[in-house]
Scaffold this motif. Structure first.
Motif, PDB file in Angstrom:
ATOM      1  N   THR A  51      51.210  38.260  41.900  1.00 17.81           N
ATOM      2  CA  THR A  51      50.280  39.382  41.875  1.00 17.81           C
ATOM      3  C   THR A  51      48.851  38.860  41.845  1.00 17.81           C
ATOM      4  O   THR A  51      48.602  37.697  41.514  1.00 17.81           O
ATOM      5  N   ILE A  52      47.901  39.748  42.142  1.00 16.97           N
ATOM      6  CA  ILE A  52      46.488  39.444  42.017  1.00 16.97           C
ATOM      7  C   ILE A  52      45.816  40.665  41.396  1.00 16.97           C
ATOM      8  O   ILE A  52      45.946  41.781  41.909  1.00 16.97           O
ATOM      9  N   GLY A  53      45.117  40.454  40.277  1.00 19.57           N
ATOM     10  CA  GLY A  53      44.421  41.554  39.619  1.00 19.57           C
ATOM     11  C   GLY A  53      44.441  41.394  38.118  1.00 19.57           C
ATOM     12  O   GLY A  53      44.932  40.405  37.571  1.00 19.57           O
ATOM     13  N   ASP A  54      43.876  42.393  37.419  1.00 20.19           N
ATOM     14  CA  ASP A  54      43.870  42.364  35.957  1.00 20.19           C
ATOM     15  C   ASP A  54      44.057  43.770  35.409  1.00 20.19           C
ATOM     16  O   ASP A  54      44.257  44.729  36.153  1.00 20.19           O
ATOM     17  N   LEU A 387      41.872  34.145  33.566  1.00 19.78           N
ATOM     18  CA  LEU A 387      40.710  33.907  34.411  1.00 19.78           C
ATOM     19  C   LEU A 387      40.306  32.436  34.428  1.00 19.78           C
ATOM     20  O   LEU A 387      39.146  32.096  34.688  1.00 19.78           O
ATOM     21  N   LYS A 388      41.257  31.568  34.159  1.00 17.00           N
ATOM     22  CA  LYS A 388      41.015  30.136  34.303  1.00 17.00           C
ATOM     23  C   LYS A 388      40.438  29.853  35.689  1.00 17.00           C
ATOM     24  O   LYS A 388      40.983  30.272  36.697  1.00 17.00           O
ATOM     25  N   GLY A 389      39.324  29.154  35.718  1.00 15.34           N
ATOM     26  CA  GLY A 389      38.687  28.826  36.981  1.00 15.34           C
ATOM     27  C   GLY A 389      37.475  29.671  37.299  1.00 15.34           C
ATOM     28  O   GLY A 389      36.728  29.351  38.231  1.00 15.34           O
ATOM     29  N   ILE A 390      37.235  30.742  36.524  1.00 16.08           N
ATOM     30  CA  ILE A 390      36.115  31.623  36.846  1.00 16.08           C
ATOM     31  C   ILE A 390      34.779  30.896  36.740  1.00 16.08           C
ATOM     32  O   ILE A 390      33.854  31.126  37.527  1.00 16.08           O
ATOM     33  N   ARG A 391      34.664  29.956  35.791  1.00 16.01           N
ATOM     34  CA  ARG A 391      33.402  29.226  35.664  1.00 16.01           C
ATOM     35  C   ARG A 391      33.233  28.202  36.780  1.00 16.01           C
ATOM     36  O   ARG A 391      32.107  27.802  37.097  1.00 16.01           O
ATOM     37  N   ASN A 392      34.333  27.773  37.396  1.00 17.11           N
ATOM     38  CA  ASN A 392      34.220  26.877  38.543  1.00 17.11           C
ATOM     39  C   ASN A 392      33.557  27.577  39.724  1.00 17.11           C
ATOM     40  O   ASN A 392      32.899  26.938  40.554  1.00 17.11           O
ATOM     41  N   SER A 417      39.500  40.949  55.727  1.00 15.41           N
ATOM     42  CA  SER A 417      38.541  40.699  54.652  1.00 15.41           C
ATOM     43  C   SER A 417      39.254  40.638  53.303  1.00 15.41           C
ATOM     44  O   SER A 417      39.002  39.750  52.484  1.00 15.41           O
ATOM     45  N   ALA A 418      40.150  41.600  53.060  1.00 15.23           N
ATOM     46  CA  ALA A 418      40.885  41.633  51.798  1.00 15.23           C
ATOM     47  C   ALA A 418      41.791  40.421  51.656  1.00 15.23           C
ATOM     48  O   ALA A 418      41.896  39.825  50.578  1.00 15.23           O
ATOM     49  N   LEU A 419      42.465  40.040  52.728  1.00 17.95           N
ATOM     50  CA  LEU A 419      43.330  38.863  52.689  1.00 17.95           C
ATOM     51  C   LEU A 419      42.546  37.624  52.274  1.00 17.95           C
ATOM     52  O   LEU A 419      42.967  36.879  51.378  1.00 17.95           O
ATOM     53  N   GLU A 420      41.412  37.412  52.880  1.00 20.77           N
ATOM     54  CA  GLU A 420      40.635  36.216  52.575  1.00 20.77           C
ATOM     55  C   GLU A 420      40.054  36.264  51.175  1.00 20.77           C
ATOM     56  O   GLU A 420      40.036  35.257  50.461  1.00 20.77           O
ATOM     57  N   SER A 427      42.906  31.146  44.717  1.00 24.26           N
ATOM     58  CA  SER A 427      42.801  29.690  44.755  1.00 24.26           C
ATOM     59  C   SER A 427      41.915  29.175  43.618  1.00 24.26           C
ATOM     60  O   SER A 427      42.151  28.102  43.079  1.00 24.26           O
ATOM     61  N   PHE A 428      40.880  29.925  43.278  1.00 25.43           N
ATOM     62  CA  PHE A 428      40.028  29.537  42.159  1.00 25.43           C
ATOM     63  C   PHE A 428      40.673  29.886  40.819  1.00 25.43           C
ATOM     64  O   PHE A 428      40.523  29.159  39.836  1.00 25.43           O
ATOM     65  N   MET A 429      41.377  31.024  40.760  1.00 25.86           N
ATOM     66  CA  MET A 429      41.966  31.506  39.509  1.00 25.86           C
ATOM     67  C   MET A 429      43.458  31.761  39.729  1.00 25.86           C
ATOM     68  O   MET A 429      43.893  32.898  39.896  1.00 25.86           O
ATOM     69  N   PRO A 430      44.279  30.708  39.731  1.00 24.92           N
ATOM     70  CA  PRO A 430      45.704  30.868  40.049  1.00 24.92           C
ATOM     71  C   PRO A 430      46.469  31.731  39.057  1.00 24.92           C
ATOM     72  O   PRO A 430      47.534  32.245  39.396  1.00 24.92           O
TER      73      PRO A 430
END
Length: 444
Positions: A51-54, A387-392, A417-420, A427-430
Motif C-alpha cells: 500500500t501507499i498512504g497514511d 515515514l522513514k526517509g522523509i528527511r532524506n 503522473s500518479a504512478l511516478e 522509493s524514499f519512504m518504503p
C-alpha cells in the motif's frame, strides 16, 4: 492531501525529472474487568501490505467488513495509478495476513488531479459504523504561510447504505467541500475554535456496528490545539447516537465533580482534558516551507469487550532540536481505562518507537484495528505507517546540482503522473503504507 503530500508529490516529479459499579455497567456489558499489567509488541509478526498512504483510521461494519480510510497515496490500488488525497477501503479477513481490500467506489474520495492545489484539503479521520449508518469526520487546515499550518476545521459526513451514497451533515447529497469563503460554523461541526481545538477527531470503537455500547452515546476525542502544551491535551465529547448530526447536542467532558463523577457541559469553554500526553513531541517548524503541524497525539481508542476495558494508543512525532518533524524516533504509548473518560493508566511506553528494531524508523499514526481483536481480548493488531526517509527528501532537495540532474517535465496525463509520484514516494519512504503487528496483553 496534506500540504506535505503536495510538496512531496512536487518533489517526486522533480526527482524523477473513577466510576461506581452501576455506572460502569451502563457503559460495559461485561461482568468482570481485567487488570492489564503490560503488553508486548511482537516484532516477529510484522506484516507490511503493498500500500501507499497514511491515516488508516478504521471501523467495523454490520456487514463484517473493516473500513479503512487512506490519506495521501494510492492505498491498495494496483498498479498505484491514483494519488488520493482521501480514499476509503473495505477489508475482509480475520487479520492483516489474510486481508483483502477493495475501494469503496462511491465514497467521496478526492483524486489529486481533480482538485485545485489552493483549495482546502479535507483529510479523512474518525470513522464509525453504528446501527447500520457510517459516520466520518473530515479535517482541514488553515492558510497560514508564516508558520506551520494549523488544523482548524472538522466536517461531518455520513452514509445510510453501506457507503453507496454519502451526505453532508444537513442531509444533502452529494458531499461538498466548502471553499475558504464557504467555511462557517453553521456548516461545520467545528470551525476556528479556540487554538483550533477539536479539529482532528477520532471516534471510540465499540465492537461490530457499535454493538458493545450500552449507554447510547458516541464518544469522540481530539487534541486541544495545534502547539506543544495544547496538542498533548486530549479532549472528549459525547452525543446520543440518534443526535450525532446535531452539533447542539454535543456535551464536552468538563472534569469530575466532588464525588468523582464526570461532568458534561454543552459549552465548549467548559472542556477539560481527559488525559495529558507528554510535552516535547509536537513540531514547531517544518522540513518543507509551508508545511503543517503533524497529527500528533491523535489517539486510537477501542473498547475491548472480552476484558471490559478501553484501550488507547497514541504517538508523538520525534521532534528534532531545530523543531522540525521526524528528527528522531517517535514516542509510543498505550493506556487502559474502565470508562471512556478515564482515568487512563499507562501500561506501555516506547521513548524511541522502532518497529522491527529499525533505528531509522519514523513510525506514525498507530491504530488499533477494531475487528482484529482475539476472542479472549488478550491479543490485537496494531496498524501504523512509517515515514522513514522523509528527511532524506529534504536533504536531496538541498544537494547542489540535484535539481538539474533530475529535472524533467512531469508526465502528460494524470495516471502516469500518479504512478511516478507514488513510486518515487515509496522509493524514499518504503514503509509509507499499511504496516501491522500483533500485540499481546499481560492480563491478571
Amino acid at each position: 492531501m496534506s500540504q506535505r503530500r503536495d510538496i512531496l508529490q512536487s518533489i517526486a516529479f522533480g526527482l524523477l525529472a473513577a466510576l461506581s459499579q452501576p455506572a460502569r455497567a451502563a457503559i460495559s456489558r461485561t461482568v468482570g474487568m481485567a487488570s492489564v499489567r503490560s503488553l508486548r509488541r511482537r516484532d516477529d509478526t510484522i506484516v507490511r501490505l503493498p500500500t501507499i498512504g497514511d491515516g488508516y483510521k478504521m471501523t467495523w461494519t454490520a456487514a463484517d467488513r473493516q473500513l479503512v480510510v487512506v490519506n495521501d497515496g494510492a492505498g491498495w490500488a494496483d498498479p498505484p495509478d491514483r494519488f488520493f488525497k482521501r480514499s476509503l477501503w473495505s477489508i475482509a479477513g480475520s487479520d492483516p495476513r489474510r486481508a483483502k481490500a477493495r475501494l469503496v467506489e462511491n465514497y467521496p474520495a478526492v483524486d489529486e488531479s481533480q482538485e485545485p492545489a489552493d483549495a482546502p484539503h479535507y483529510h479523512g479521520h474518525g470513522l464509525l459504523a453504528v446501527r447500520g449508518r457510517i459516520y466520518q469526520f473530515l479535517s482541514a487546515l488553515d492558510q497560514a504561510q508564516d508558520r506551520p499550518r494549523h488544523w482548524t476545521t472538522a466536517k461531518l459526513i455520513y452514509s445510510d447504505d453501506g457507503g453507496s451514497t454519502w451526505r453532508n451533515q444537513d442531509g444533502s447529497s452529494p458531499v461538498r467541500y466548502e471553499s475558504w469563503t464557504e467555511q462557517a460554523k453553521d456548516k461545520l461541526v467545528f470551525f476556528n475554535e479556540p487554538e483550533g481545538c477539536l479539529s482532528l477527531l477520532t471516534i471510540l470503537q465499540m465492537g461490530q456496528d457499535y454493538r458493545d455500547n450500552a449507554d447510547g452515546y458516541i464518544y469522540v476525542y481530539g487534541p486541544n490545539g495545534n502547539v506543544d502544551g495544547q496538542m498533548n491535551q486530549l479532549m472528549l465529547f459525547r452525543v446520543r447516537i440518534e443526535k450525532m448530526l446535531d452539533r447542539r447536542a454535543y456535551s464536552f467532558f468538563a472534569g469530575f465533580d466532588a464525588d468523582g463523577q464526570p461532568r458534561w457541559s454543552t459549552a465548549l469553554a467548559d472542556r477539560h482534558p481527559v488525559h495529558v500526553f507528554p510535552t516535547g513531541w509536537v513540531n514547531s517548524t517544518n522540513l518543507f516551507p509551508g508545511d503543517l503541524v503533524v497529527e500528533t497525539w491523535l489517539p486510537s481508542v477501542v473498547f475491548n469487550a472480552a476484558l471490559g476495558v478501553y484501550m488507547m494508543v497514541a504517538s508523538g512525532n520525534g521532534r528534532a532540536e531545530d523543531g522540525t518533524e521526524f528528527g528522531k524516533q517517535s514516542y509510543l504509548g498505550f493506556w487502559i481505562s474502565h470508562t471512556p473518560w478515564g482515568p487512563w493508566r499507562q501500561v506501555h511506553e516506547d521513548m524511541a518507537w522502532m518497529p522491527g528494531g529499525d533505528p531509522e524508523a519514523r513510525a506514525y499514526s498507530p491504530q488499533i484495528a477494531p475487528k482484529w481483536i482475539s476472542a479472549d481480548g488478550k491479543r490485537f493488531w496494531l496498524v501504523w505507517t512509517d515515514l522513514k526517509g522523509i528527511r532524506n527528501i529534504a536533504q536531496a532537495m538541498d544537494e547542489p546540482g540535484e535539481e538539474e540532474e533530475t529535472d524533467s517535465p512531469p508526465p502528460d496525463n494524470a495516471r502516469e503522473s500518479a504512478l511516478e509520484a507514488n513510486r518515487t514516494m515509496h522509493s524514499f519512504m518504503p514503509g509509507y503504507g499499511f504496516n501491522a503487528q500483533l500485540i499481546e496483553l499481560d492480563v491478571e
